[in-house]
Design a protein around this motif. Structure first.
Motif, mmCIF file in Angstrom:
data_model
loop_
_atom_site.group_PDB
_atom_site.id
_atom_site.type_symbol
_atom_site.label_atom_id
_atom_site.label_comp_id
_atom_site.label_asym_id
_atom_site.label_seq_id
_atom_site.Cartn_x
_atom_site.Cartn_y
_atom_site.Cartn_z
ATOM 1 N N ARG A 137 70.652 71.578 30.011
ATOM 2 C CA ARG A 137 71.781 72.389 30.479
ATOM 3 C C ARG A 137 73.032 72.135 29.631
ATOM 4 N NH1 ARG A 137 72.358 71.192 36.623
ATOM 5 N NH2 ARG A 137 73.963 72.787 36.355
ATOM 6 N N ASP B 11 67.784 67.610 32.764
ATOM 7 C CA ASP B 11 69.093 68.269 32.815
ATOM 8 C C ASP B 11 69.784 68.308 31.456
ATOM 9 O OD1 ASP B 11 68.918 68.877 35.516
ATOM 10 O OD2 ASP B 11 69.698 66.915 36.113
ATOM 11 N N ILE C 32 78.993 73.048 33.365
ATOM 12 C CA ILE C 32 78.288 71.808 33.709
ATOM 13 C C ILE C 32 79.260 70.621 33.721
ATOM 14 C CG2 ILE C 32 77.438 71.554 31.292
ATOM 15 C CD1 ILE C 32 74.918 70.235 32.758
#
Ligand code: DLL
Length: 433
Positions: free
Chosen positions: A59, A56, A46
């Motif tokens: 993640r 998000d 990422i």
């Protein structure tokens, strides 16, 4: 009462937009400034640009106490060391503490959040704040101190201990707001009784209690014995110190998380997956405004759940239920965080001690008492009593030096501590809170 109406009542949409903006800036900063975070993000595949929505965040890799240990002492600091103006520390899992740092702006943010906390409890200018949280490496004392000054109260930096003197000062200086651990509040109540001091002869009105788990029963007992209102406040060194979440006096039911500075998540401690609103799990925090020591998805190991319903007080921040437990084996003894592995670390450095031990924790009156039972080798056990006593004292001293909390050592014969048939039952916590 609101300290910062604009932020504490931000409509949810505006709050989330602010969180996203701050989250993006944080991730970019960590990626650029902290090699360890960059490596972890690279491993997770990422990049900062991948953070496009608040969702998000899931993640991003977690941060754990183990990560802090690997980077001891300053490896996760995100600013040049010259910008650090304060260092605090809390218990690590072994011999070394967990170290956290603050820039001047971090200290200012912390004061703001503790000002909000005090204000939420109804404290104000003109109050006399009796701050019996420990001053020192522990974040409680100084964290609360700056907040009390920020609201313009007169703060008494009394720190912990010497309870009779505390009570005298409370009477003479007219303390109106009490800050300490909930167990210490009960201890103060007991000592007041011994001294024949009527609660009505002190001016205390409200107490802000935290740093250790407590219950509704304890709240009722404190309120009754001291004749005050008792408010739950929460925080942890790795995230800031006190000032992460706080109850309000209007609701007294769950703690508002200061979400413009911290993004909270509740995850399943086994799988790491996010849980639906209202389900109990482990609290995880991302600090979105800290400079010196920001953390991404820090696993607190504290168990709680979100309370989705809005609160009477008008704050738009989510509330979390009081902490109901931990997903690891950390104990809090008289406000000090203790990991069984720290005790093991001391024991294993002493010759003649076997790797079999048990930690027994009880509450005598309102005080936590810890006893460590340790097996010693045959040779040592058959030695003179004096030698055994000396060994016991030495272990006691070493544990006190490392943890800052005293315990009783009981040396027992070889093979008397029950052997485990699975996970070792190292801790017997008999406290009823
Ligand atoms: O105890 C910060 C603090 C100081 C909070 C004063 C409130 C008042 P640490 O020493 O790093 O920091 O310990 C943090 O204490 O992960 C919880 O397990 C526990 N804890 C803190 N507040 C509460 C609370 C400070 N209100 C650890 N209820 C956390 C239950 C609490 N547990």
């Amino acid at each position: 009462m609101l300290w910062n109406e604009e932020f504490e009542t931000l409509p949810r949409e505006a709050l989330e937009a602010l969180q996203l903006k701050r989250l993006k800036a944080l991730v970019e900063k960590e990626y650029a400034a902290v090699p360890y975070y960059r490596q972890k993000m690279d491993e997770a595949g990422i990049k900062p640009a991948d953070i496009r929505s608040l969702k998000d965040i899931r993640r991003l890799p977690f941060t754990t106490k183990e990560d802090l240990r690997k980077n001891y002492p300053f490896g996760l600091f995100a600013v040049p060391f010259e910008r650090v103006v304060r260092i605090h520390a809390s218990s690590g899992t072994t011999g070394k503490p967990t170290v956290v740092g603050y820039t001047r702006r971090d200290i200012d943010t912390w004061a703001e959040l503790m000002a909000r906390t005090l204000c939420a409890a109804g404290a104000h200018q003109g109050d006399v704040v009796h701050n019996a949280y420990g001053y020192g490496l522990f974040t409680g004392g100084l964290g609360a101190h700056y907040g009390a000054e920020r609201i313009g109260a007169a703060v008494i930096p009394i720190s912990g201990g010497n309870t009779r003197r505390q009570i005298m000062i409370m009477q003479d200086f007219g303390s109106t707001v009490l800050l300490c651990t909930p167990s210490y509040a009960l201890n103060i109540a007991d000592v007041m009784k011994e001294m024949n001091v009527q609660p009505s002869s002190v001016k205390l009105r409200v107490g802000l209690f935290g740093a250790e788990p407590w219950s509704e029963n304890m709240r009722e007992e404190i309120e009754r014995k001291l004749g005050i209102k008792a408010i739950d406040i929460y925080g942890l060194s790795e995230v800031m110190g006190p000032g992460v979440a706080s109850e309000c006096i209007e609701g007294k039911n769950g703690l508002h998380v200061f979400e413009d500075h911290f993004i909270p998540e509740i995850i399943d401690p086994e799988t790491g997956e996010g849980l639906p609103p209202g389900e109990a799990g482990e609290l995880v925090f991302t600090t979105i405004t800290k400079e010196a020591f920001p953390v991404i998805r820090y696993r607190t190991r504290d168990i709680s759940r979100f309370i989705p319903q809005p609160c009477l007080c008008g704050r738009t921040f989510f509330r979390m239920q009081r902490i109901t437990g931990r997903s690891d084996d950390m104990l809090i003894i008289r406000g000090v965080n203790v990991f069984p592995s720290q005790i093991e670390h001391v024991l294993m450095s002493v010759e003649g001690v076997e790797p079999h031990y048990q930690i027994l924790v009880e509450r005598e009156g309102s005080l936590d008492v810890m006893e460590v039972r340790v097996e010693v080798s045959e040779d040592i056990f058959s030695d003179e009593v004096k030698i055994l006593e000396k060994l016991g004292k030495r272990i006691e001293r070493e544990i006190k030096d490392l943890l800052g909390v005293s315990c009783k050592i009981k040396l027992v014969e070889p093979k008397t501590i029950q052997r485990s048939e699975g996970k070792a039952m190292r801790v017997l916590d008999k406290r009823k809170i």
